[in-house]
Design an enzyme around this catalytic site. Structure first.
Site, PDB file in Angstrom:
ATOM      1  N   LEU A  75     -29.928 -18.937   8.336  1.00 31.43           N
ATOM      2  CA  LEU A  75     -30.135 -18.068   9.491  1.00 31.43           C
ATOM      3  C   LEU A  75     -28.907 -17.958  10.399  1.00 31.43           C
ATOM      4  O   LEU A  75     -28.992 -17.434  11.508  1.00 31.43           O
ATOM      5  CB  LEU A  75     -31.358 -18.535  10.288  1.00 31.43           C
ATOM      6  CG  LEU A  75     -32.668 -18.484   9.487  1.00 31.43           C
ATOM      7  CD1 LEU A  75     -33.813 -19.056  10.299  1.00 31.43           C
ATOM      8  CD2 LEU A  75     -32.981 -17.076   9.014  1.00 31.43           C
TER       9      LEU A  75
ATOM     10  N   MET B 199     -22.274 -24.355  14.376  1.00 28.13           N
ATOM     11  CA  MET B 199     -22.557 -24.594  12.960  1.00 28.13           C
ATOM     12  C   MET B 199     -21.283 -24.484  12.124  1.00 28.13           C
ATOM     13  O   MET B 199     -21.117 -25.213  11.139  1.00 28.13           O
ATOM     14  CB  MET B 199     -23.625 -23.625  12.449  1.00 28.13           C
ATOM     15  CG  MET B 199     -24.990 -23.841  13.083  1.00 28.13           C
ATOM     16  SD  MET B 199     -25.581 -25.558  13.007  1.00 28.13           S
ATOM     17  CE  MET B 199     -25.633 -25.828  11.252  1.00 28.13           C
TER      18      MET B 199
ATOM     19  N   ASP C  21     -15.219 -36.765  -2.546  1.00 29.89           N
ATOM     20  CA  ASP C  21     -15.005 -36.307  -3.925  1.00 29.89           C
ATOM     21  C   ASP C  21     -13.659 -36.758  -4.467  1.00 29.89           C
ATOM     22  O   ASP C  21     -13.561 -37.214  -5.608  1.00 29.89           O
ATOM     23  CB  ASP C  21     -15.103 -34.780  -3.979  1.00 29.89           C
ATOM     24  CG  ASP C  21     -14.839 -34.247  -5.376  1.00 29.89           C
ATOM     25  OD1 ASP C  21     -15.541 -34.676  -6.314  1.00 29.89           O
ATOM     26  OD2 ASP C  21     -13.934 -33.403  -5.534  1.00 29.89           O
TER      27      ASP C  21
END
Length: 158
Positions: free
Chosen positions: A77, A114, A129
């Site tokens: 959203l 965000m 990673d």
């Protein structure tokens, strides 16, 4: 307590309508902390860790910027935003933790929290990673919003 902004009157998910909001200068700063452990930290040379995949922190900076730019594709959203600036800094604190700080900035009708949080998170995941071949005892300790400015209210973490 205020109602959730991403639910309509029927309780269904809904993108917030920002059409009537004013354009303001908006900035958000987020932080992620990664604990690599002594084994991996012993490989630190010239403020980075070299691996077969390349320089860890430099790669994480690029990944964090890319992650911030892709936030609306990852978080259902979130509005697609025309970011004017995304910066990712990586430093080692006194506790020998990797501190990632992501700053996102734009002039717009909705905030960039965000995007800053996604940038910091993607940078932390990239470090994981790239270092997991050395050890899986890596901990992404925290990810949080440090501050935001612009819009209805400003925020500063304690």
């Amino acid at each position: 307590m205020s109602s959730f902004t991403h639910l309509d009157a029927a309780g269904n998910p809904s993108m917030v309508d920002v059409g009537n909001k004013n354009v303001t200068r908006r900035t958000a700063v987020a932080q992620a902390i990664v604990v690599l452990g002594d084994e991996i930290m012993s490989k630190l040379e010239n403020k980075d860790i070299q691996t077969k995949k390349g320089p860890v922190f430099q790669t994480a900076i690029l990944a964090g910027i890319m992650g911030a730019k892709k936030t609306s594709e990852l978080i259902p959203l979130c509005h697609p935003l025309a970011l004017e600036k995304v910066g990712v800094d990586i430093n080692i604190n006194d506790a020998k933790e990797v501190v990632i700080t992501c700053t996102a900035r734009l002039s717009g009708k909705t905030g960039v929290e965000m995007e800053a949080l996604t940038g910091a998170s993607v940078a932390a995941l990239t470090i994981y990673d790239m270092c997991k071949a050395f050890s899986h005892d890596i901990v992404i300790k925290s990810t949080r919003l440090l501050e935001k400015t612009g819009g209805k209210s400003d925020y500063q973490s304690a």
